[in-house]
Motif scaffolding. Structure first.
Motif, PDB file in Angstrom:
ATOM      1  N   THR A 194     -13.525 -16.484 -64.558  1.00  0.00           N
ATOM      2  CA  THR A 194     -12.784 -17.588 -63.944  1.00  0.00           C
ATOM      3  C   THR A 194     -12.706 -17.449 -62.428  1.00  0.00           C
ATOM      4  OG1 THR A 194     -11.426 -17.781 -65.944  1.00  0.00           O
ATOM      5  CG2 THR A 194     -10.606 -18.848 -63.955  1.00  0.00           C
ATOM      6  N   SER A 195     -12.401 -16.240 -61.953  1.00  0.00           N
ATOM      7  CA  SER A 195     -12.280 -16.021 -60.511  1.00  0.00           C
ATOM      8  C   SER A 195     -13.618 -16.223 -59.808  1.00  0.00           C
ATOM      9  CB  SER A 195     -11.755 -14.608 -60.236  1.00  0.00           C
ATOM     10  OG  SER A 195     -10.483 -14.426 -60.830  1.00  0.00           O
ATOM     11  N   ALA A 196     -14.704 -15.826 -60.459  1.00  0.00           N
ATOM     12  CA  ALA A 196     -16.033 -16.020 -59.877  1.00  0.00           C
ATOM     13  C   ALA A 196     -16.350 -17.508 -59.753  1.00  0.00           C
ATOM     14  CB  ALA A 196     -17.082 -15.331 -60.741  1.00  0.00           C
ATOM     15  N   VAL A 197     -16.010 -18.276 -60.786  1.00  0.00           N
ATOM     16  CA  VAL A 197     -16.261 -19.724 -60.760  1.00  0.00           C
ATOM     17  C   VAL A 197     -15.424 -20.388 -59.667  1.00  0.00           C
ATOM     18  CG1 VAL A 197     -15.991 -21.875 -62.058  1.00  0.00           C
ATOM     19  CG2 VAL A 197     -16.914 -19.849 -63.190  1.00  0.00           C
ATOM     20  N   ILE A 198     -14.133 -20.015 -59.580  1.00  0.00           N
ATOM     21  CA  ILE A 198     -13.244 -20.593 -58.560  1.00  0.00           C
ATOM     22  C   ILE A 198     -13.728 -20.236 -57.157  1.00  0.00           C
ATOM     23  CG2 ILE A 198     -10.921 -20.507 -57.580  1.00  0.00           C
ATOM     24  CD1 ILE A 198      -9.852 -20.118 -60.408  1.00  0.00           C
ATOM     25  N   ALA A 199     -14.082 -18.963 -56.953  1.00  0.00           N
ATOM     26  CA  ALA A 199     -14.513 -18.511 -55.627  1.00  0.00           C
ATOM     27  C   ALA A 199     -15.799 -19.199 -55.200  1.00  0.00           C
ATOM     28  CB  ALA A 199     -14.710 -16.996 -55.637  1.00  0.00           C
ATOM     29  N   LEU A 200     -16.762 -19.256 -56.107  1.00  0.00           N
ATOM     30  CA  LEU A 200     -18.038 -19.883 -55.772  1.00  0.00           C
ATOM     31  C   LEU A 200     -17.877 -21.388 -55.592  1.00  0.00           C
ATOM     32  CD1 LEU A 200     -21.023 -19.319 -55.337  1.00  0.00           C
ATOM     33  CD2 LEU A 200     -21.398 -19.629 -57.792  1.00  0.00           C
ATOM     34  N   GLY A 201     -17.094 -22.012 -56.493  1.00  0.00           N
ATOM     35  CA  GLY A 201     -16.900 -23.456 -56.418  1.00  0.00           C
ATOM     36  C   GLY A 201     -16.164 -23.882 -55.171  1.00  0.00           C
ATOM     37  N   SER A 202     -15.095 -23.166 -54.811  1.00  0.00           N
ATOM     38  CA  SER A 202     -14.316 -23.532 -53.623  1.00  0.00           C
ATOM     39  C   SER A 202     -15.125 -23.320 -52.358  1.00  0.00           C
ATOM     40  CB  SER A 202     -13.025 -22.717 -53.566  1.00  0.00           C
ATOM     41  OG  SER A 202     -13.312 -21.329 -53.463  1.00  0.00           O
ATOM     42  N   THR A 203     -15.945 -22.276 -52.332  1.00  0.00           N
ATOM     43  CA  THR A 203     -16.774 -22.017 -51.158  1.00  0.00           C
ATOM     44  C   THR A 203     -17.814 -23.117 -50.962  1.00  0.00           C
ATOM     45  OG1 THR A 203     -16.492 -19.630 -51.461  1.00  0.00           O
ATOM     46  CG2 THR A 203     -18.288 -20.350 -50.031  1.00  0.00           C
ATOM     47  N   LEU A 204     -18.445 -23.516 -52.058  1.00  0.00           N
ATOM     48  CA  LEU A 204     -19.441 -24.586 -51.978  1.00  0.00           C
ATOM     49  C   LEU A 204     -18.797 -25.901 -51.558  1.00  0.00           C
ATOM     50  CD1 LEU A 204     -21.597 -23.840 -55.158  1.00  0.00           C
ATOM     51  CD2 LEU A 204     -22.204 -23.429 -52.775  1.00  0.00           C
ATOM     52  N   ASP A 205     -17.571 -26.147 -52.054  1.00  0.00           N
ATOM     53  CA  ASP A 205     -16.861 -27.381 -51.714  1.00  0.00           C
ATOM     54  C   ASP A 205     -16.519 -27.414 -50.233  1.00  0.00           C
ATOM     55  OD1 ASP A 205     -15.480 -29.863 -52.516  1.00  0.00           O
ATOM     56  OD2 ASP A 205     -13.661 -28.770 -51.944  1.00  0.00           O
ATOM     57  N   ILE A 206     -16.057 -26.298 -49.695  1.00  0.00           N
ATOM     58  CA  ILE A 206     -15.730 -26.217 -48.266  1.00  0.00           C
ATOM     59  C   ILE A 206     -16.978 -26.441 -47.418  1.00  0.00           C
ATOM     60  CG2 ILE A 206     -14.991 -24.655 -46.430  1.00  0.00           C
ATOM     61  CD1 ILE A 206     -13.041 -23.418 -48.442  1.00  0.00           C
ATOM     62  N   ARG A 207     -18.087 -25.882 -47.834  1.00  0.00           N
ATOM     63  CA  ARG A 207     -19.334 -26.047 -47.074  1.00  0.00           C
ATOM     64  C   ARG A 207     -19.794 -27.493 -47.086  1.00  0.00           C
ATOM     65  NH1 ARG A 207     -22.789 -20.680 -49.031  1.00  0.00           N
ATOM     66  NH2 ARG A 207     -21.499 -19.134 -47.916  1.00  0.00           N
TER      67      ARG A 207
END
Length: 397
Positions: free
Chosen positions: A377-390
């Motif tokens: 879950t943390s990996a999905v949140i971290a990767l997803g939020s980073t991609l969204d910010i970019r």
């Protein structure tokens, strides 16, 4: 296999005492029982190695660079850190409403604290995240990616969790950290002096926790020295699984002990404890009837062998069921290891589960299930939020 061998070595040390060594009479052992145990553990090793290799082969290298970027790893660390903080605060809040934490710690009876935690899943369950947040923080700090302050906070939260519930979180965190270090550099060789120092630190920490939690228990049997208390604690907990596994395997082989359970019912062996209809009693003692009265074991010991306990409750089908779950966990171990970086902490958690397999089946326990799900879950949140910010940055530009 190392803990299994250590358990048998400690079990073979002369001396019997039901409440200090964990057994009053040594188990009757025969060659057939020994061979049965060897066959079972050889199967476990084969399953673990095979499916871990399969897991590593499933991950391509294309997405690894993005997943292991500093930005994503720091967000992963933030998610598990916040989870641990919320969990510890929730757990202490729940306990403090019904018992004095200071009195429990000062009277060496901290064991009563865990009895006041509610069964099942709640915000307090998030406290298990400290077993991952602390070692991941140390790992990232060594790379100068996070602040020392955050690492200290996570280590303090880990200690608070260990005082509240059990030493398992502390030992797991240490194992996860060393796994992260070894996984980062496969050529790394830990110096004997460093290993000895780490062993002394762990022993000292366990001595303190054992004295705070169980000091009154050992005083009842004339043991007043905290170090002696810890030695007895270790000998009982390490040697008891050897006593039970050898005794049960030998009893199975000579026909004195048998358990017939339908395959459908045996599936319960791999259902997470928090999803089972019948909740485990935290204060329950071990009934010798569970092993057919073939093994002498102290009633206060209830993690006495994953092999023996599973067979005693679920029979042969139960052993088959746990082998299937071990295969699944080994697959995830391979995947987490292949991704590497902070995500290898998930592999460390699973590796710790295998290291504990000599005494209990940890993969159906809430802490293991939670930490594996937390990694994903943390990996999905971290990767997803980073991609969204970019994406937002790119759209603005």
């Amino acid at each position: 296999m190392v803990p299994i061998i250590l358990s048998l070595v400690v079990w073979s040390i002369p001396g019997e005492s039901l409440y200090l060594r964990g057994f009053g009479d040594r188990a009757d052992v025969n060659l057939g029982g020994v061979l049965l145990l060897l066959a079972f553990y050889a199967t476990v090793v084969f399953v673990a190695v095979s499916f871990a290799a399969l897991g590593k082969s499933l991950i391509a290298g294309d997405g690894l660079v993005r997943a292991r970027s500093t930005e994503v790893e720091k967000r992963f660390y933030l998610v598990i850190s916040l989870s641990g903080l919320v969990g510890v605060v929730a757990a202490y809040s729940a306990v403090s409403g019904s018992v004095s934490i200071v009195d429990a710690l000062s009277t060496s009876s901290a064991n009563v604290l865990s009895e006041h935690l509610a069964d099942g899943s709640s915000l307090a369950t998030l406290r298990y995240a400290t077993a991952m947040a602390a070692p991941v923080g140390l790992y990232l700090y060594r790379k100068r990616k996070v602040s020392l302050f955050s690492v200290v906070i996570n280590c303090l939260l880990l200690i608070m969790n260990a005082l509240l519930t059990s030493r398992l979180s502390l030992v797991m965190a240490i194992v996860v950290f060393f796994f992260l270090m070894a996984h980062e550099d496969s050529s790394r060789r830990f110096k004997p002096l460093g290993i000895a120092f780490a062993g002394l630190v762990i022993f000292a920490a366990l001595t303190i926790f054992n004295f705070v939690r169980n000091g009154n228990y050992y005083r009842l049997f004339g043991v007043d020295n905290p170090i002696a208390m810890n030695v007895y604690q270790i000998m009982a907990y390490v040697g008891a699984p050897g006593q039970v596994s050898l005794g049960v395997a030998s009893s199975i082989f000579n026909g004195k002990f048998g358990k017939q359970v339908p395959a459908a019912s045996a599936v319960e062996a791999v259902i997470p404890t928090f999803l089972r209809a019948e909740k485990a009693d935290k204060s329950a003692t071990t009934d010798p009837a569970i092993y057919g009265y073939n093994v002498d074991i102290a009633p206060n010991l209830n993690t006495n062998s994953a092999f023996a306990d599973t067979y005693a409750k679920y029979g042969w089908w139960g052993l088959v069921a746990i082998l299937v779950l071990l295969a699944s966990m080994s697959l995830l171990f391979g995947i987490f290891s292949r991704v590497g970086g902070v995500y290898a902490a998930g592999a460390g958690v699973i590796g710790y589960g295998f290291a504990e397999f000599w005494r209990l089946f940890l993969f159906s326990q809430g802490i293991s299930v939670f930490l594996v799900l937390l990694t994903i879950t943390s990996a999905v949140i971290a990767l997803g939020s980073t991609l969204d910010i970019r994406r937002r940055r790119n759209s603005r530009s």
